[in-house]
Design a protein around this motif. Structure first.
Motif, PDB file in Angstrom:
ATOM      1  N   GLN A 130       0.780  -1.200  -0.100  1.00  0.00           N
ATOM      2  CA  GLN A 130       0.023   0.076   0.059  1.00  0.00           C
ATOM      3  C   GLN A 130       0.797   1.197   0.116  1.00  0.00           C
ATOM      4  O   GLN A 130       1.724   1.413   1.053  1.00  0.00           O
ATOM      5  N   MET A 131       0.667   2.020  -0.897  1.00  0.00           N
ATOM      6  CA  MET A 131       1.538   3.107  -1.020  1.00  0.00           C
ATOM      7  C   MET A 131       0.650   4.566  -1.021  1.00  0.00           C
ATOM      8  O   MET A 131      -0.189   4.599  -2.012  1.00  0.00           O
ATOM      9  N   ASN A 132       0.921   5.319   0.038  1.00  0.00           N
ATOM     10  CA  ASN A 132       0.169   6.615   0.265  1.00  0.00           C
ATOM     11  C   ASN A 132       1.126   7.750   0.009  1.00  0.00           C
ATOM     12  O   ASN A 132       2.497   7.600   0.169  1.00  0.00           O
ATOM     13  N   SER A 133       0.602   8.731   0.000  1.00  0.00           N
ATOM     14  CA  SER A 133       1.421  10.076  -0.248  1.00  0.00           C
ATOM     15  C   SER A 133       2.588  10.034  -1.239  1.00  0.00           C
ATOM     16  O   SER A 133       3.598  10.278  -0.832  1.00  0.00           O
ATOM     17  N   LEU A 134       2.135   9.679  -2.336  1.00  0.00           N
ATOM     18  CA  LEU A 134       2.970   9.106  -3.139  1.00  0.00           C
ATOM     19  C   LEU A 134       3.655  10.545  -3.651  1.00  0.00           C
ATOM     20  O   LEU A 134       3.081  11.479  -3.879  1.00  0.00           O
ATOM     21  N   LYS A 135       4.961  10.197  -4.140  1.00  0.00           N
ATOM     22  CA  LYS A 135       5.962  11.528  -4.608  1.00  0.00           C
ATOM     23  C   LYS A 135       6.617  11.286  -6.018  1.00  0.00           C
ATOM     24  O   LYS A 135       6.590  10.070  -6.097  1.00  0.00           O
ATOM     25  N   PRO A 136       6.987  12.189  -6.857  1.00  0.00           N
ATOM     26  CA  PRO A 136       7.372  11.885  -8.088  1.00  0.00           C
ATOM     27  C   PRO A 136       8.645  11.040  -8.109  1.00  0.00           C
ATOM     28  O   PRO A 136       8.832  10.282  -8.936  1.00  0.00           O
ATOM     29  N   GLU A 137       9.317  11.181  -7.138  1.00  0.00           N
ATOM     30  CA  GLU A 137      10.510  10.336  -6.727  1.00  0.00           C
ATOM     31  C   GLU A 137      10.088   8.887  -6.482  1.00  0.00           C
ATOM     32  O   GLU A 137      11.108   7.897  -6.597  1.00  0.00           O
ATOM     33  N   ASP A 138       9.038   8.682  -6.274  1.00  0.00           N
ATOM     34  CA  ASP A 138       8.743   7.083  -6.214  1.00  0.00           C
ATOM     35  C   ASP A 138       8.400   6.333  -7.716  1.00  0.00           C
ATOM     36  O   ASP A 138       8.315   5.186  -7.666  1.00  0.00           O
ATOM     37  N   THR A 139       8.520   7.149  -8.643  1.00  0.00           N
ATOM     38  CA  THR A 139       8.241   6.738  -9.936  1.00  0.00           C
ATOM     39  C   THR A 139       9.352   5.653 -10.401  1.00  0.00           C
ATOM     40  O   THR A 139      10.591   5.870 -10.168  1.00  0.00           O
ATOM     41  N   ALA A 140       8.843   4.353 -10.761  1.00  0.00           N
ATOM     42  CA  ALA A 140       9.950   3.261 -10.811  1.00  0.00           C
ATOM     43  C   ALA A 140       9.115   2.011 -11.444  1.00  0.00           C
ATOM     44  O   ALA A 140       8.101   2.027 -11.318  1.00  0.00           O
ATOM     45  N   VAL A 141       9.872   0.985 -11.673  1.00  0.00           N
ATOM     46  CA  VAL A 141       9.303  -0.313 -11.957  1.00  0.00           C
ATOM     47  C   VAL A 141       9.171  -0.954 -10.657  1.00  0.00           C
ATOM     48  O   VAL A 141      10.452  -0.808 -10.111  1.00  0.00           O
ATOM     49  N   TYR A 142       8.297  -1.352 -10.045  1.00  0.00           N
ATOM     50  CA  TYR A 142       8.248  -2.365  -8.617  1.00  0.00           C
ATOM     51  C   TYR A 142       8.283  -3.515  -9.036  1.00  0.00           C
ATOM     52  O   TYR A 142       7.521  -4.197  -9.779  1.00  0.00           O
ATOM     53  N   TYR A 143       8.973  -4.404  -8.198  1.00  0.00           N
ATOM     54  CA  TYR A 143       9.256  -5.621  -8.515  1.00  0.00           C
ATOM     55  C   TYR A 143       9.042  -6.597  -6.953  1.00  0.00           C
ATOM     56  O   TYR A 143       9.395  -5.989  -6.128  1.00  0.00           O
ATOM     57  N   CYS A 144       8.346  -7.667  -7.142  1.00  0.00           N
ATOM     58  CA  CYS A 144       7.979  -8.409  -6.040  1.00  0.00           C
ATOM     59  C   CYS A 144       9.343  -9.577  -5.913  1.00  0.00           C
ATOM     60  O   CYS A 144       9.713  -9.922  -7.264  1.00  0.00           O
ATOM     61  N   ALA A 145       9.770  -9.988  -4.843  1.00  0.00           N
ATOM     62  CA  ALA A 145      10.851 -10.999  -4.854  1.00  0.00           C
ATOM     63  C   ALA A 145      10.679 -11.671  -3.645  1.00  0.00           C
ATOM     64  O   ALA A 145      10.075 -11.475  -2.475  1.00  0.00           O
ATOM     65  N   ALA A 146      11.012 -12.998  -3.634  1.00  0.00           N
ATOM     66  CA  ALA A 146      10.923 -13.951  -2.532  1.00  0.00           C
ATOM     67  C   ALA A 146      12.081 -14.735  -2.201  1.00  0.00           C
ATOM     68  O   ALA A 146      13.089 -14.869  -3.191  1.00  0.00           O
ATOM     69  N   ARG A 147      12.236 -14.813  -0.789  1.00  0.00           N
ATOM     70  CA  ARG A 147      13.740 -15.393  -0.380  1.00  0.00           C
ATOM     71  C   ARG A 147      13.111 -16.545   0.833  1.00  0.00           C
ATOM     72  O   ARG A 147      12.362 -16.350   1.503  1.00  0.00           O
ATOM     73  N   GLY A 148      14.025 -17.810   0.577  1.00  0.00           N
ATOM     74  CA  GLY A 148      13.651 -18.758   1.367  1.00  0.00           C
ATOM     75  C   GLY A 148      14.343 -18.595   2.792  1.00  0.00           C
ATOM     76  O   GLY A 148      13.966 -19.324   3.745  1.00  0.00           O
ATOM     77  N   THR A 149      15.467 -17.676   3.047  1.00  0.00           N
ATOM     78  CA  THR A 149      16.115 -17.363   4.304  1.00  0.00           C
ATOM     79  C   THR A 149      15.539 -16.240   4.867  1.00  0.00           C
ATOM     80  O   THR A 149      14.471 -15.765   4.431  1.00  0.00           O
ATOM     81  N   SER A 150      16.498 -15.465   5.664  1.00  0.00           N
ATOM     82  CA  SER A 150      15.906 -14.490   6.188  1.00  0.00           C
ATOM     83  C   SER A 150      15.909 -13.470   5.555  1.00  0.00           C
ATOM     84  O   SER A 150      16.139 -13.104   4.272  1.00  0.00           O
ATOM     85  N   MET A 151      14.987 -12.204   6.083  1.00  0.00           N
ATOM     86  CA  MET A 151      14.903 -11.015   5.260  1.00  0.00           C
ATOM     87  C   MET A 151      16.192 -10.444   4.805  1.00  0.00           C
ATOM     88  O   MET A 151      17.014 -10.515   5.778  1.00  0.00           O
ATOM     89  N   ALA A 152      16.167  -9.846   3.882  1.00  0.00           N
ATOM     90  CA  ALA A 152      17.405  -9.076   3.190  1.00  0.00           C
ATOM     91  C   ALA A 152      17.049  -7.634   2.517  1.00  0.00           C
ATOM     92  O   ALA A 152      15.861  -7.849   1.978  1.00  0.00           O
ATOM     93  N   VAL A 153      18.012  -7.019   2.485  1.00  0.00           N
ATOM     94  CA  VAL A 153      17.805  -5.660   1.774  1.00  0.00           C
ATOM     95  C   VAL A 153      18.483  -5.733   0.263  1.00  0.00           C
ATOM     96  O   VAL A 153      18.305  -5.012  -0.620  1.00  0.00           O
TER      97      VAL A 153
END
Length: 123
Positions: free
Chosen positions: A82-105
Motif C-alpha cells: 500500500q503506497m500513500n502520499s506518493l511523490k514523483p521520486e517514487d516513479t519506478a518499476v516495482y518488483y516483487c521478490a521471494a527468499r527462502g531464508t532471512s529477510m534482506a535488503v
C-alpha cells in the motif's frame, strides 16, 4: 519453485495512493520471506520493503517509512504494498521478490522475481 506476478501499477498524481499486489504460485509460499524493490530509469534496483513469512516482522527503506505498508495474505498467496502520499521520486518499476531464508535488503540474495509493474507519479 515460486512464480510471482505483480499488478496494480499505474499513473497517479503526487499525494495519491496505489496498492500493488503480487500473486504467487507454486509450493510453500507461506515459507518465503517477501519483499518489494523498485528500479527507476538509469538507477540501480533498490529495496523498498520486506515482510517475514510469519508476518510478524517488517522492514522499510527510510525513503518510504510512514507512507508505504507491506502486508501478506498467506491463504491467498499474495503480498501487497500500500503506497500513500506518493511523490514523483517514487516513479519506478516495482518488483516483487521471494527468499527462502532471512529477510534482506540486497536484491542479489533473492531467489525469485516477478516481471515488475510500472508506477508513475506526476507532479
Amino acid at each position: 519453485q515460486v512464480q510471482l506476478v505483480e499488478s496494480g501499477g499505474g499513473l497517479v498524481q503526487a499525494g495519491g495512493s496505489l496498492r500493488l499486489s503480487c500473486a504467487a504460485s507454486g509450493r510453500s509460499f507461506r515459507n518465503y520471506n517477501m519483499a518489494w524493490f523498485r528500479q527507476a530509469p538509469g538507477k540501480e534496483r533498490e529495496f523498498v520493503a520486506a515482510i517475514s513469512w510469519t508476518e510478524y516482522s517488517t522492514n522499510y527503506a527510510d525513503s518510504v517509512k510512514g507512507r508505504f505498508t507491506i502486508s501478506r495474505d498467506n491463504a491467498e498467496n499474495t503480498v501487497y504494498l500500500q503506497m500513500n502520499s506518493l511523490k514523483p521520486e517514487d516513479t519506478a518499476v516495482y518488483y516483487c521478490a521471494a527468499r527462502g531464508t532471512s529477510m534482506a535488503v540486497q536484491p542479489t540474495v533473492y531467489d525469485y522475481w516477478g516481471q515488475g509493474t510500472q508506477v508513475t507519479v506526476s507532479s
